[in-house]
Design a protein around this motif. Structure first.
Motif, PDB file in Angstrom:
ATOM      1  N   ALA A   9       0.816  -1.212   0.000  1.00  0.00           N
ATOM      2  CA  ALA A   9       0.000   0.000   0.000  1.00  0.00           C
ATOM      3  C   ALA A   9       0.851   1.264   0.000  1.00  0.00           C
ATOM      4  O   ALA A   9       0.328   2.355  -0.229  1.00  0.00           O
ATOM      5  CB  ALA A   9      -0.934  -0.004   1.211  1.00  0.00           C
ATOM      6  N   TRP A 115      -7.581   4.184  -1.811  1.00  0.00           N
ATOM      7  CA  TRP A 115      -7.703   2.938  -1.046  1.00  0.00           C
ATOM      8  C   TRP A 115      -8.805   2.053  -1.628  1.00  0.00           C
ATOM      9  O   TRP A 115      -8.638   0.842  -1.757  1.00  0.00           O
ATOM     10  CB  TRP A 115      -7.956   3.241   0.417  1.00  0.00           C
ATOM     11  CG  TRP A 115      -8.164   2.036   1.283  1.00  0.00           C
ATOM     12  CD1 TRP A 115      -9.198   1.806   2.141  1.00  0.00           C
ATOM     13  CD2 TRP A 115      -7.331   0.876   1.396  1.00  0.00           C
ATOM     14  NE1 TRP A 115      -9.060   0.595   2.771  1.00  0.00           N
ATOM     15  CE2 TRP A 115      -7.914   0.004   2.332  1.00  0.00           C
ATOM     16  CE3 TRP A 115      -6.127   0.493   0.793  1.00  0.00           C
ATOM     17  CZ2 TRP A 115      -7.365  -1.229   2.682  1.00  0.00           C
ATOM     18  CZ3 TRP A 115      -5.569  -0.743   1.136  1.00  0.00           C
ATOM     19  CH2 TRP A 115      -6.180  -1.583   2.064  1.00  0.00           C
ATOM     20  N   ILE A 136       0.443  -9.235   2.823  1.00  0.00           N
ATOM     21  CA  ILE A 136       0.383  -7.796   3.076  1.00  0.00           C
ATOM     22  C   ILE A 136       1.727  -7.387   3.659  1.00  0.00           C
ATOM     23  O   ILE A 136       2.103  -7.851   4.735  1.00  0.00           O
ATOM     24  CB  ILE A 136      -0.754  -7.445   4.046  1.00  0.00           C
ATOM     25  CG1 ILE A 136      -2.082  -8.017   3.547  1.00  0.00           C
ATOM     26  CG2 ILE A 136      -0.840  -5.940   4.257  1.00  0.00           C
ATOM     27  CD1 ILE A 136      -3.175  -8.008   4.596  1.00  0.00           C
ATOM     28  N   SER A 139       4.840  -0.757   5.156  1.00  0.00           N
ATOM     29  CA  SER A 139       4.130   0.260   5.919  1.00  0.00           C
ATOM     30  C   SER A 139       2.677   0.352   5.476  1.00  0.00           C
ATOM     31  O   SER A 139       2.360   0.159   4.302  1.00  0.00           O
ATOM     32  CB  SER A 139       4.797   1.625   5.718  1.00  0.00           C
ATOM     33  OG  SER A 139       6.151   1.583   6.106  1.00  0.00           O
ATOM     34  N   LEU A 140       1.809   0.657   6.424  1.00  0.00           N
ATOM     35  CA  LEU A 140       0.401   0.879   6.110  1.00  0.00           C
ATOM     36  C   LEU A 140       0.128   2.377   6.220  1.00  0.00           C
ATOM     37  O   LEU A 140       0.337   2.979   7.281  1.00  0.00           O
ATOM     38  CB  LEU A 140      -0.501   0.111   7.082  1.00  0.00           C
ATOM     39  CG  LEU A 140      -0.348  -1.411   7.085  1.00  0.00           C
ATOM     40  CD1 LEU A 140      -1.384  -2.030   8.012  1.00  0.00           C
ATOM     41  CD2 LEU A 140      -0.481  -1.989   5.678  1.00  0.00           C
ATOM     42  N   LEU A 149      -5.101   4.477  10.272  1.00  0.00           N
ATOM     43  CA  LEU A 149      -4.466   3.690   9.221  1.00  0.00           C
ATOM     44  C   LEU A 149      -5.537   3.082   8.324  1.00  0.00           C
ATOM     45  O   LEU A 149      -6.694   2.946   8.722  1.00  0.00           O
ATOM     46  CB  LEU A 149      -3.618   2.575   9.836  1.00  0.00           C
ATOM     47  CG  LEU A 149      -2.437   3.000  10.714  1.00  0.00           C
ATOM     48  CD1 LEU A 149      -1.798   1.773  11.352  1.00  0.00           C
ATOM     49  CD2 LEU A 149      -1.413   3.778   9.909  1.00  0.00           C
ATOM     50  N   LEU A 152      -7.506  -2.898   7.392  1.00  0.00           N
ATOM     51  CA  LEU A 152      -7.216  -4.192   6.780  1.00  0.00           C
ATOM     52  C   LEU A 152      -8.365  -5.180   6.937  1.00  0.00           C
ATOM     53  O   LEU A 152      -8.298  -6.284   6.400  1.00  0.00           O
ATOM     54  CB  LEU A 152      -5.943  -4.794   7.389  1.00  0.00           C
ATOM     55  CG  LEU A 152      -4.627  -4.087   7.071  1.00  0.00           C
ATOM     56  CD1 LEU A 152      -3.474  -4.862   7.680  1.00  0.00           C
ATOM     57  CD2 LEU A 152      -4.439  -3.932   5.573  1.00  0.00           C
ATOM     58  N   THR A 170       4.586  -6.240   8.732  1.00  0.00           N
ATOM     59  CA  THR A 170       4.567  -4.797   8.928  1.00  0.00           C
ATOM     60  C   THR A 170       5.183  -4.501  10.290  1.00  0.00           C
ATOM     61  O   THR A 170       5.672  -5.402  10.969  1.00  0.00           O
ATOM     62  CB  THR A 170       3.131  -4.246   8.805  1.00  0.00           C
ATOM     63  OG1 THR A 170       3.160  -2.821   8.748  1.00  0.00           O
ATOM     64  CG2 THR A 170       2.259  -4.691   9.966  1.00  0.00           C
ATOM     65  N   ALA A 174       1.139  -0.026  12.796  1.00  0.00           N
ATOM     66  CA  ALA A 174       0.354  -0.985  12.020  1.00  0.00           C
ATOM     67  C   ALA A 174       0.400  -2.370  12.664  1.00  0.00           C
ATOM     68  O   ALA A 174      -0.622  -3.059  12.779  1.00  0.00           O
ATOM     69  CB  ALA A 174       0.866  -1.049  10.587  1.00  0.00           C
TER      70      ALA A 174
END
Length: 332
Positions: A9, A115, A136, A139-140, A149, A152, A170, A174
């Motif tokens: 992301a 997003w 995944i 960084s988020l 954030l 998810l 991560t 996060a």
């Protein structure tokens, strides 16, 4: 071979400089310079593809750098979500002793629209590949205009819809958020420092690491793959702990080693039916594969690996010595 979709992301451009010496406050002329599209999920997808897997990387990139991304070696893997402006740049400086100094740019926020476009891209790719894993990584970002954030929860729900398992790599806030509600996370890959922060105490021995990982498993995570730097790695479930360590042929660049190790672990897990049929221990096979790919990665000058590892010696312990003292942080 299983199908894999990775999510980055907060995509990045990795800039790597090689210098003879690095002295604070002094001028340095680089001996070489490379630039490549990166971000942890991109690195994982590249390693999975190098291992023969069907993998794609959903990645958010600045529109200024999309043309560059589509001309690179990873272009066939990328499923790009464009956002305005430039992509952040993460910089590695490697000196003559092979020591890497890394400076990552701040993670830019994502708009709600960006997003939503990312989630839709994930939905399409997961469905198209019948993916067995969603990874995944990195960084988020925050949602623009908020202190929150990206959520998810919808991503985990997408994975469940197609029967895909979820791996998460991560850190920071996060990771804290996920650990507060880890439902739907099958594989978590902290390093020893992150694991220590998660349980609120220092980890001095392999037994300390295993005990901390089991606390995370008790919260609902199936497997914790803990990276121990120069000491190797350990894969921990509620019942098992398998230690593995590989010797790198040489150290060229430590950036991306954790991403390659995660890819190696997933590649090892994808061989579980064959391993079981041959009487091998599937968790040990996966842990050994993770260690081999991690050692393979540090021998690469770039962040991305090219091809699978060959000739790397690996030690695997299915009943490891839990009293083994870990190398202090900063020492090799």
């Amino acid at each position: 071979m299983s199908g894999f979709v990775t999510l980055t992301a907060a995509g990045a451009i990795d800039a790597t400089y090689r210098v003879g010496a690095l002295r604070r406050g002094a001028f340095a002329r680089a001996d070489s310079y490379t630039r490549e599209v990166s971000g942890k999920g991109v690195n994982v997808a590249a390693a999975l593809a190098a291992g023969g897997a069907d993998a794609v990387a959903v990645v958010v990139l600045g529109a200024d750098d999309v043309r560059f991304a589509r001309c690179g070696l990873t272009a066939p893997l990328l499923r790009i979500v464009e956002v305005p402006g430039a992509t952040r740049v993460n910089t590695s400086i490697i000196d003559a002793e092979g020591i890497t100094t890394k400076v990552n740019a701040p993670t830019p926020p994502l708009t709600t629209e960006a997003w939503e476009a990312t989630v839709e891209m994930l939905r399409r790719e997961l469905a198209a590949r019948g993916a067995s894993w969603l990874v995944i990584s990195g960084s988020l970002p925050q949602l623009a205009g908020t202190a929150d954030l990206i959520d998810l929860g919808i991503v985990r729900a997408l994975a469940r819809e197609v029967g895909a398992r979820v791996a998460l790599d991560t850190s920071g806030a996060a990771l804290d958020a996920v650990l507060a509600d880890p439902a739907g996370i099958d594989l978590l890959t902290p390093n020893a420092e992150e694991l220590a922060a998660a349980v609120g105490r220092p980890l001095h021995t392999l037994g300390d690491v295993v005990a901390a990982a089991r606390e995370i498993v008790a919260r609902g995570v199936d497997t914790v793959l803990a990276s121990l730097g120069a000491d190797g790695l350990v894969a921990v479930t509620a019942e098992r702990a398998v230690f593995a360590r590989s010797g790198a042929p040489y150290v060229a660049n430590t950036a991306g080693a954790g991403d390659a190790a995660l890819a190696g672990f997933l590649l090892g897990l994808s061989r579980t039916p064959a391993a079981s049929a041959a009487g091998a221990d599937p968790l040990a096979v996966a842990a050994a594969s993770a260690a081999e790919w991690g050692a393979h990665a540090v021998a690469h000058a770039s962040t991305l690996v090219s091809g699978p590892p060959h000739g790397i010696r690996t030690r695997v312990e299915t009943a490891p010595d839990l009293d083994r003292v870990l190398t202090p942080e900063g020492e090799a």
